[in-house]
Design an enzyme around this catalytic site. Structure first.
Site, mmCIF file in Angstrom:
data_model
loop_
_atom_site.group_PDB
_atom_site.id
_atom_site.type_symbol
_atom_site.label_atom_id
_atom_site.label_comp_id
_atom_site.label_asym_id
_atom_site.label_seq_id
_atom_site.Cartn_x
_atom_site.Cartn_y
_atom_site.Cartn_z
ATOM 1 N N SER A 130 8.863 -0.665 3.036
ATOM 2 C CA SER A 130 9.215 -1.724 2.245
ATOM 3 C C SER A 130 8.440 -1.716 0.940
ATOM 4 C CB SER A 130 8.784 -2.897 3.234
ATOM 5 O OG SER A 130 9.172 -4.065 2.657
ATOM 6 N N ASN A 131 8.366 -2.773 0.476
ATOM 7 C CA ASN A 131 7.635 -2.952 -0.776
ATOM 8 C C ASN A 131 7.109 -4.520 -0.984
ATOM 9 O OD1 ASN A 131 9.777 -4.960 -1.889
ATOM 10 N ND2 ASN A 131 11.139 -3.507 -1.690
ATOM 11 N N PHE A 132 6.319 -4.750 -2.085
ATOM 12 C CA PHE A 132 5.601 -5.838 -2.123
ATOM 13 C C PHE A 132 6.408 -7.191 -2.309
ATOM 14 C CE2 PHE A 132 2.223 -2.322 -3.128
ATOM 15 C CZ PHE A 132 1.451 -2.780 -2.087
#
Ligand code: C5P
Length: 416
Positions: free
Chosen positions: A222-224
Protein backbone atom coordinates in the site's frame (compact mmCIF):
# COMPACT_ATOMS: atom_id res chain seq x y z
CA UNK A 1 -23.95 34.39 9.12
CA UNK A 2 -22.47 37.84 8.60
CA UNK A 3 -24.55 40.97 8.11
CA UNK A 4 -23.27 41.12 4.54
CA UNK A 5 -24.53 37.59 3.75
CA UNK A 6 -27.91 38.49 5.21
CA UNK A 7 -28.32 41.46 2.92
CA UNK A 8 -27.18 39.50 -0.10
CA UNK A 9 -29.52 36.63 0.63
CA UNK A 10 -32.61 38.84 0.49
CA UNK A 11 -31.72 41.42 -2.10
CA UNK A 12 -34.18 41.36 -5.02
CA UNK A 13 -36.04 38.35 -3.64
CA UNK A 14 -39.80 38.06 -4.15
CA UNK A 15 -41.62 37.04 -1.00
CA UNK A 16 -45.29 36.17 -0.65
CA UNK A 17 -46.29 36.85 2.93
CA UNK A 18 -49.51 35.14 3.97
CA UNK A 19 -51.02 36.44 7.20
CA UNK A 20 -53.90 34.56 8.79
CA UNK A 21 -56.23 35.69 11.54
CA UNK A 22 -54.42 35.20 14.82
CA UNK A 23 -53.66 37.88 17.37
CA UNK A 24 -49.95 37.61 16.54
CA UNK A 25 -50.68 39.22 13.17
CA UNK A 26 -49.90 42.52 14.88
CA UNK A 27 -46.19 41.63 14.63
CA UNK A 28 -46.19 41.37 10.86
CA UNK A 29 -45.93 45.02 9.76
CA UNK A 30 -42.54 45.09 11.47
CA UNK A 31 -41.45 42.01 9.54
CA UNK A 32 -42.51 43.64 6.28
CA UNK A 33 -40.37 46.63 7.16
CA UNK A 34 -37.32 44.46 7.90
CA UNK A 35 -37.71 42.54 4.64
CA UNK A 36 -38.12 45.71 2.59
CA UNK A 37 -35.07 47.27 4.22
CA UNK A 38 -33.03 44.19 3.20
CA UNK A 39 -34.05 44.73 -0.42
CA UNK A 40 -36.82 42.14 -0.77
CA UNK A 41 -40.06 42.74 -2.64
CA UNK A 42 -42.98 41.67 -0.44
CA UNK A 43 -46.51 40.85 -1.55
CA UNK A 44 -48.82 40.61 1.45
CA UNK A 45 -51.85 38.31 1.32
CA UNK A 46 -54.38 38.45 4.15
CA UNK A 47 -57.18 36.13 5.12
CA UNK A 48 -60.51 37.81 5.75
CA UNK A 49 -60.08 37.25 9.52
CA UNK A 50 -56.55 38.68 9.56
CA UNK A 51 -57.99 42.09 8.70
CA UNK A 52 -59.47 42.14 12.21
CA UNK A 53 -55.97 42.13 13.67
CA UNK A 54 -53.89 44.19 11.26
CA UNK A 55 -55.02 46.74 8.73
CA UNK A 56 -54.36 46.53 4.99
CA UNK A 57 -53.51 50.22 5.04
CA UNK A 58 -50.48 49.69 7.30
CA UNK A 59 -49.26 46.74 5.27
CA UNK A 60 -49.77 48.50 1.93
CA UNK A 61 -47.80 51.50 3.09
CA UNK A 62 -44.90 49.38 4.30
CA UNK A 63 -44.84 46.89 1.41
CA UNK A 64 -45.65 49.49 -1.27
CA UNK A 65 -47.96 46.93 -2.85
CA UNK A 66 -51.70 46.44 -2.85
CA UNK A 67 -52.62 43.84 -0.24
CA UNK A 68 -54.56 40.85 -1.59
CA UNK A 69 -57.33 38.89 0.05
CA UNK A 70 -59.98 37.57 -2.37
CA UNK A 71 -59.40 35.39 -5.40
CA UNK A 72 -61.85 37.21 -7.54
CA UNK A 73 -60.97 40.58 -8.95
CA UNK A 74 -62.27 43.52 -7.06
CA UNK A 75 -63.14 46.73 -8.83
CA UNK A 76 -59.47 47.53 -8.74
CA UNK A 77 -58.34 47.26 -12.35
CA UNK A 78 -54.84 46.15 -11.31
CA UNK A 79 -55.99 42.71 -10.18
CA UNK A 80 -57.27 40.26 -12.75
CA UNK A 81 -58.45 36.74 -12.19
CA UNK A 82 -55.17 35.13 -13.26
CA UNK A 83 -53.20 37.10 -10.72
CA UNK A 84 -52.64 34.05 -8.51
CA UNK A 85 -50.90 32.22 -11.36
CA UNK A 86 -48.64 35.16 -12.09
CA UNK A 87 -47.76 35.56 -8.41
CA UNK A 88 -47.18 31.82 -8.06
CA UNK A 89 -44.49 32.15 -10.73
CA UNK A 90 -43.15 35.40 -9.34
CA UNK A 91 -42.55 34.32 -5.75
CA UNK A 92 -39.22 32.91 -4.53
CA UNK A 93 -40.70 31.93 -1.17
CA UNK A 94 -44.06 31.70 0.56
CA UNK A 95 -44.12 32.63 4.23
CA UNK A 96 -47.24 32.05 6.33
CA UNK A 97 -47.14 33.88 9.68
CA UNK A 98 -49.03 33.52 11.86
CA UNK A 99 -50.53 30.27 10.60
CA UNK A 100 -53.73 29.60 12.53
CA UNK A 101 -55.13 26.10 13.08
CA UNK A 102 -57.77 26.86 10.45
CA UNK A 103 -55.28 28.01 7.82
CA UNK A 104 -53.00 25.03 8.56
CA UNK A 105 -55.95 22.70 7.98
CA UNK A 106 -56.76 24.37 4.66
CA UNK A 107 -53.17 24.27 3.46
CA UNK A 108 -52.66 20.66 4.53
CA UNK A 109 -55.72 19.54 2.56
CA UNK A 110 -55.45 21.73 -0.50
CA UNK A 111 -58.59 23.75 0.19
CA UNK A 112 -58.47 27.00 -1.73
CA UNK A 113 -61.21 29.48 -1.08
CA UNK A 114 -59.19 32.66 -0.71
CA UNK A 115 -56.09 34.24 -2.18
CA UNK A 116 -53.71 32.92 0.50
CA UNK A 117 -54.74 29.28 0.08
CA UNK A 118 -54.88 29.50 -3.72
CA UNK A 119 -51.42 31.01 -3.90
CA UNK A 120 -50.10 28.26 -1.67
CA UNK A 121 -51.10 25.80 -4.41
CA UNK A 122 -50.07 28.01 -7.33
CA UNK A 123 -46.52 28.58 -6.05
CA UNK A 124 -43.90 26.67 -8.02
CA UNK A 125 -43.29 23.36 -6.27
CA UNK A 126 -39.56 23.79 -5.70
CA UNK A 127 -39.96 27.12 -3.92
CA UNK A 128 -39.62 27.03 -0.12
CA UNK A 129 -42.81 27.26 1.95
CA UNK A 130 -42.04 28.53 5.41
CA UNK A 131 -44.81 28.20 7.99
CA UNK A 132 -44.96 29.75 11.45
CA UNK A 133 -47.86 28.17 13.37
CA UNK A 134 -49.10 30.24 16.25
CA UNK A 135 -52.03 29.53 18.56
CA UNK A 136 -52.92 28.68 22.09
CA UNK A 137 -50.98 25.80 23.64
CA UNK A 138 -53.96 23.45 23.90
CA UNK A 139 -54.90 24.06 20.28
CA UNK A 140 -51.34 23.48 19.11
CA UNK A 141 -51.18 20.09 20.78
CA UNK A 142 -54.61 19.01 19.52
CA UNK A 143 -54.22 15.83 17.46
CA UNK A 144 -55.88 17.35 14.39
CA UNK A 145 -53.44 20.28 14.36
CA UNK A 146 -50.45 17.98 14.84
CA UNK A 147 -51.72 15.76 12.03
CA UNK A 148 -52.00 18.73 9.69
CA UNK A 149 -48.51 19.91 10.61
CA UNK A 150 -47.17 16.43 9.88
CA UNK A 151 -48.89 16.44 6.47
CA UNK A 152 -47.39 19.81 5.61
CA UNK A 153 -43.94 18.60 6.67
CA UNK A 154 -44.38 15.56 4.46
CA UNK A 155 -45.19 17.90 1.57
CA UNK A 156 -41.81 19.58 2.10
CA UNK A 157 -42.94 22.68 3.99
CA UNK A 158 -40.56 24.09 6.57
CA UNK A 159 -42.43 24.37 9.86
CA UNK A 160 -40.91 26.62 12.49
CA UNK A 161 -42.12 25.61 15.93
CA UNK A 162 -43.71 28.43 17.93
CA UNK A 163 -42.02 29.67 21.07
CA UNK A 164 -42.85 29.00 24.68
CA UNK A 165 -44.08 31.93 26.73
CA UNK A 166 -46.97 34.18 27.58
CA UNK A 167 -49.92 33.68 25.27
CA UNK A 168 -52.72 36.07 24.35
CA UNK A 169 -55.09 34.03 26.47
CA UNK A 170 -53.05 34.97 29.51
CA UNK A 171 -51.84 31.40 29.86
CA UNK A 172 -48.23 30.34 29.65
CA UNK A 173 -47.45 27.69 27.04
CA UNK A 174 -46.08 26.85 23.66
CA UNK A 175 -47.65 28.75 20.81
CA UNK A 176 -46.13 32.24 20.66
CA UNK A 177 -45.18 33.61 17.28
CA UNK A 178 -41.48 34.59 17.42
CA UNK A 179 -40.59 38.29 17.33
CA UNK A 180 -40.23 39.94 13.88
CA UNK A 181 -36.41 39.84 14.09
CA UNK A 182 -36.54 36.06 14.61
CA UNK A 183 -38.99 35.58 11.73
CA UNK A 184 -36.63 37.63 9.58
CA UNK A 185 -33.66 35.48 10.60
CA UNK A 186 -35.44 32.26 9.63
CA UNK A 187 -36.42 33.64 6.23
CA UNK A 188 -32.87 34.80 5.56
CA UNK A 189 -31.42 31.45 6.55
CA UNK A 190 -33.67 29.56 4.16
CA UNK A 191 -32.62 31.82 1.29
CA UNK A 192 -28.94 31.62 2.21
CA UNK A 193 -29.02 27.82 2.40
CA UNK A 194 -30.84 27.28 -0.87
CA UNK A 195 -28.53 29.73 -2.66
CA UNK A 196 -25.53 27.86 -1.38
CA UNK A 197 -26.72 24.53 -2.81
CA UNK A 198 -25.13 25.30 -6.16
CA UNK A 199 -24.29 21.64 -6.85
CA UNK A 200 -27.87 20.42 -6.30
CA UNK A 201 -28.90 17.92 -8.95
CA UNK A 202 -25.30 16.97 -9.79
CA UNK A 203 -23.78 13.57 -9.09
CA UNK A 204 -20.15 13.67 -8.01
CA UNK A 205 -17.98 10.60 -7.50
CA UNK A 206 -14.80 10.92 -5.47
CA UNK A 207 -12.20 8.20 -5.03
CA UNK A 208 -10.05 8.51 -1.91
CA UNK A 209 -7.37 6.85 0.18
CA UNK A 210 -4.88 4.14 -0.54
CA UNK A 211 -5.68 0.79 -2.09
CA UNK A 212 -4.31 -2.41 -0.53
CA UNK A 213 -2.99 -5.14 -2.79
CA UNK A 214 -2.82 -8.48 -1.01
CA UNK A 215 0.30 -10.63 -0.97
CA UNK A 216 -1.01 -13.35 1.28
CA UNK A 217 -3.80 -13.59 3.88
CA UNK A 218 -2.05 -11.20 6.29
CA UNK A 219 0.04 -8.83 4.17
CA UNK A 220 -0.51 -6.19 1.53
CA UNK A 221 1.27 -3.52 -0.52
CA UNK A 222 0.00 0.00 0.00
CA UNK A 223 1.10 3.62 0.41
CA UNK A 224 0.88 6.48 2.93
CA UNK A 225 -2.32 8.09 1.63
CA UNK A 226 -4.88 8.69 4.40
CA UNK A 227 -7.79 9.81 2.21
CA UNK A 228 -8.01 13.25 3.86
CA UNK A 229 -8.07 15.19 0.58
CA UNK A 230 -10.75 12.96 -0.98
CA UNK A 231 -12.89 13.08 2.17
CA UNK A 232 -12.62 16.88 2.23
CA UNK A 233 -13.75 17.02 -1.40
CA UNK A 234 -16.72 14.75 -0.73
CA UNK A 235 -17.68 16.79 2.32
CA UNK A 236 -17.66 20.07 0.39
CA UNK A 237 -19.53 18.59 -2.60
CA UNK A 238 -22.27 17.22 -0.34
CA UNK A 239 -22.53 20.48 1.61
CA UNK A 240 -23.17 22.27 -1.65
CA UNK A 241 -25.99 19.89 -2.48
CA UNK A 242 -24.37 17.33 -4.82
CA UNK A 243 -25.32 13.68 -4.65
CA UNK A 244 -21.91 12.50 -3.52
CA UNK A 245 -20.45 9.00 -3.78
CA UNK A 246 -17.18 8.45 -1.94
CA UNK A 247 -15.30 5.31 -2.96
CA UNK A 248 -12.53 4.83 -0.47
CA UNK A 249 -9.71 2.55 0.49
CA UNK A 250 -9.38 1.57 4.14
CA UNK A 251 -9.22 4.61 6.42
CA UNK A 252 -10.41 5.48 9.94
CA UNK A 253 -11.85 8.82 8.73
CA UNK A 254 -15.54 9.34 9.54
CA UNK A 255 -18.01 9.55 6.64
CA UNK A 256 -18.95 13.21 6.02
CA UNK A 257 -22.67 14.07 6.34
CA UNK A 258 -24.92 13.20 3.38
CA UNK A 259 -22.19 11.27 1.59
CA UNK A 260 -22.73 7.76 0.27
CA UNK A 261 -19.60 5.83 1.16
CA UNK A 262 -18.39 2.66 -0.54
CA UNK A 263 -15.45 0.92 1.15
CA UNK A 264 -13.10 -1.03 -1.09
CA UNK A 265 -9.74 -2.71 -0.67
CA UNK A 266 -7.88 -3.16 -3.95
CA UNK A 267 -7.58 -1.15 -7.16
CA UNK A 268 -9.70 -3.72 -8.95
CA UNK A 269 -12.47 -3.38 -6.37
CA UNK A 270 -12.24 0.40 -6.62
CA UNK A 271 -12.58 0.21 -10.40
CA UNK A 272 -15.64 -2.06 -10.11
CA UNK A 273 -17.31 0.33 -7.64
CA UNK A 274 -16.46 3.39 -9.74
CA UNK A 275 -17.51 1.75 -12.99
CA UNK A 276 -21.11 1.56 -11.81
CA UNK A 277 -21.15 5.39 -11.83
CA UNK A 278 -19.18 6.09 -15.03
CA UNK A 279 -22.34 6.72 -17.06
CA UNK A 280 -24.37 8.41 -14.35
CA UNK A 281 -21.99 10.90 -12.76
CA UNK A 282 -21.50 14.51 -13.79
CA UNK A 283 -18.09 14.81 -12.19
CA UNK A 284 -15.44 12.18 -11.44
CA UNK A 285 -12.70 13.20 -9.04
CA UNK A 286 -9.87 10.72 -8.58
CA UNK A 287 -8.11 11.63 -5.34
CA UNK A 288 -7.25 8.05 -4.41
CA UNK A 289 -3.66 6.87 -4.29
CA UNK A 290 -4.22 3.73 -6.28
CA UNK A 291 -1.42 1.16 -6.28
CA UNK A 292 -0.02 1.00 -9.79
CA UNK A 293 0.93 -2.68 -9.39
CA UNK A 294 -0.40 -5.66 -7.49
CA UNK A 295 1.16 -9.05 -6.75
CA UNK A 296 0.55 -11.42 -9.61
CA UNK A 297 -0.53 -14.17 -7.22
CA UNK A 298 -2.02 -13.91 -3.77
CA UNK A 299 -0.47 -16.72 -1.73
CA UNK A 300 -3.25 -18.82 -0.19
CA UNK A 301 -1.20 -19.31 3.00
CA UNK A 302 1.03 -16.91 4.92
CA UNK A 303 4.40 -16.62 3.14
CA UNK A 304 7.17 -18.35 5.14
CA UNK A 305 10.55 -16.80 5.84
CA UNK A 306 12.38 -19.89 4.57
CA UNK A 307 14.68 -18.36 2.00
CA UNK A 308 17.03 -15.34 2.16
CA UNK A 309 15.54 -13.79 -0.94
CA UNK A 310 11.92 -13.43 -1.90
CA UNK A 311 11.07 -12.28 -5.40
CA UNK A 312 7.62 -10.86 -5.97
CA UNK A 313 6.17 -10.53 -9.41
CA UNK A 314 3.85 -7.54 -9.78
CA UNK A 315 1.38 -6.91 -12.54
CA UNK A 316 -0.11 -3.61 -13.60
CA UNK A 317 -3.37 -2.46 -12.02
CA UNK A 318 -6.17 -0.89 -14.04
CA UNK A 319 -6.00 2.90 -14.21
CA UNK A 320 -9.46 3.92 -13.01
CA UNK A 321 -9.21 7.56 -14.01
CA UNK A 322 -7.78 6.72 -17.43
CA UNK A 323 -10.70 4.40 -18.05
CA UNK A 324 -13.17 7.09 -17.03
CA UNK A 325 -11.37 9.70 -19.16
CA UNK A 326 -11.46 7.48 -22.21
CA UNK A 327 -15.19 6.86 -22.06
CA UNK A 328 -16.45 10.17 -20.68
CA UNK A 329 -19.06 12.13 -22.57
CA UNK A 330 -18.96 15.83 -23.37
CA UNK A 331 -20.91 17.04 -20.33
CA UNK A 332 -18.86 14.98 -17.84
CA UNK A 333 -15.92 16.47 -15.98
CA UNK A 334 -12.86 14.41 -15.03
CA UNK A 335 -10.48 15.69 -12.37
CA UNK A 336 -7.29 13.92 -11.38
CA UNK A 337 -4.48 14.41 -8.92
CA UNK A 338 -0.78 14.18 -9.57
CA UNK A 339 1.91 13.73 -7.00
CA UNK A 340 5.25 14.40 -8.65
CA UNK A 341 8.78 14.46 -7.36
CA UNK A 342 10.41 15.96 -10.46
CA UNK A 343 9.38 18.05 -13.49
CA UNK A 344 6.09 18.50 -11.69
CA UNK A 345 4.24 20.83 -14.07
CA UNK A 346 5.38 19.03 -17.19
CA UNK A 347 4.44 15.61 -15.84
CA UNK A 348 1.10 16.82 -14.56
CA UNK A 349 0.24 18.34 -17.92
CA UNK A 350 1.24 15.12 -19.71
CA UNK A 351 -1.06 13.16 -17.37
CA UNK A 352 -3.91 15.56 -18.06
CA UNK A 353 -3.55 14.88 -21.80
CA UNK A 354 -3.01 11.15 -21.53
CA UNK A 355 -6.00 10.53 -19.27
CA UNK A 356 -8.26 12.97 -21.15
CA UNK A 357 -8.91 15.06 -18.03
CA UNK A 358 -10.51 18.47 -17.70
CA UNK A 359 -8.40 19.40 -14.69
CA UNK A 360 -5.47 18.02 -12.78
CA UNK A 361 -4.45 19.06 -9.27
CA UNK A 362 -0.76 18.89 -8.67
CA UNK A 363 0.61 18.44 -5.17
CA UNK A 364 4.28 18.52 -4.78
CA UNK A 365 5.78 15.60 -2.87
CA UNK A 366 8.81 17.62 -1.77
CA UNK A 367 6.71 20.09 0.21
CA UNK A 368 6.58 18.98 3.89
CA UNK A 369 3.24 20.77 4.41
CA UNK A 370 1.50 19.17 1.46
CA UNK A 371 0.53 15.73 0.29
CA UNK A 372 0.28 12.56 2.37
CA UNK A 373 -0.88 12.45 6.00
CA UNK A 374 -0.79 16.19 6.80
CA UNK A 375 -3.91 18.37 7.12
CA UNK A 376 -2.73 21.04 4.73
CA UNK A 377 -2.10 21.10 1.02
CA UNK A 378 -0.63 23.36 -1.65
CA UNK A 379 -2.29 22.65 -4.96
CA UNK A 380 -1.64 23.87 -8.45
CA UNK A 381 -4.62 23.41 -10.74
CA UNK A 382 -4.11 22.96 -14.46
CA UNK A 383 -6.95 22.84 -16.95
CA UNK A 384 -7.24 21.30 -20.38
CA UNK A 385 -7.83 24.79 -21.76
CA UNK A 386 -4.51 26.05 -20.38
CA UNK A 387 -5.66 27.71 -17.17
CA UNK A 388 -3.24 27.50 -14.28
CA UNK A 389 -3.97 28.43 -10.65
CA UNK A 390 -1.31 28.11 -7.98
CA UNK A 391 -3.24 28.01 -4.71
CA UNK A 392 -1.50 28.99 -1.49
CA UNK A 393 -0.91 26.54 1.37
CA UNK A 394 -4.28 25.91 3.05
CA UNK A 395 -6.17 23.31 5.02
CA UNK A 396 -7.38 20.35 2.95
CA UNK A 397 -10.95 21.51 3.62
CA UNK A 398 -10.25 24.95 2.19
CA UNK A 399 -8.29 23.45 -0.67
CA UNK A 400 -11.25 21.17 -1.48
CA UNK A 401 -13.62 24.14 -1.60
CA UNK A 402 -11.26 26.18 -3.77
CA UNK A 403 -10.77 23.24 -6.14
CA UNK A 404 -14.52 22.67 -6.57
CA UNK A 405 -15.25 26.36 -7.06
CA UNK A 406 -12.60 26.72 -9.76
CA UNK A 407 -13.11 23.47 -11.63
CA UNK A 408 -16.93 23.38 -11.49
CA UNK A 409 -17.51 27.10 -12.05
CA UNK A 410 -19.86 26.35 -14.94
CA UNK A 411 -22.42 25.00 -12.45
CA UNK A 412 -22.40 28.20 -10.44
CA UNK A 413 -25.34 30.51 -10.86
CA UNK A 414 -25.53 34.19 -10.02
CA UNK A 415 -27.14 33.46 -6.69
CA UNK A 416 -24.36 31.11 -5.54
O1 C5P B 1 -0.71 8.08 -13.28
P1 C5P B 1 -0.86 8.44 -11.87
O2 C5P B 1 -1.19 7.27 -11.04
O3 C5P B 1 0.22 9.25 -11.29
O4 C5P B 1 -2.15 9.41 -11.88
C1 C5P B 1 -2.67 9.93 -10.73
C2 C5P B 1 -4.16 10.15 -10.87
O5 C5P B 1 -4.78 9.01 -11.46
C3 C5P B 1 -4.83 10.30 -9.54
O6 C5P B 1 -5.92 11.16 -9.72
C4 C5P B 1 -5.27 8.90 -9.19
O7 C5P B 1 -6.38 8.92 -8.30
C5 C5P B 1 -5.62 8.34 -10.55
N1 C5P B 1 -5.36 6.91 -10.66
C6 C5P B 1 -6.38 6.01 -10.88
N2 C5P B 1 -6.12 4.68 -11.05
C7 C5P B 1 -4.84 4.23 -10.99
C8 C5P B 1 -3.80 5.12 -10.76
C9 C5P B 1 -4.08 6.45 -10.61
O8 C5P B 1 -7.53 6.43 -10.92
N3 C5P B 1 -4.62 2.95 -11.13
Amino acid sequence: MSHHDTLNALHGKHILLGISGGIAAYKLPLLVRLLKKAGADVQVVLTQRAKEFVTPAVLETLSQRKVLCDIFPTHDAKQDWTEHIRLGEWADMFVVAPATAHTLAKLAHGLSDDMLSVLFLALRPERPRLIFPSMDGEMLSAPAVQRNLALLRQDGCIIIEPEYGELASGLIGKGRLPEPETLFKHITEVFATSASKWLAGKCIVVTAGATRERLDPVRFISNFSTGKMGFALAEAAAEWGAKTILITGKTPLPTPPNVERIDVESAEEMLAAAHAYFERCDVFIAAAAVADYRPEHIAPQKLKKDSDRLVLTLVKNPDILLEFGQQKRAHQIAIGFALETSHALENARAKLEKKNLDWIALNCANDPNAGFEVDTNRLTLLSRTGEQHALPLMSKKEAARALLKLTLSKFRTDSA
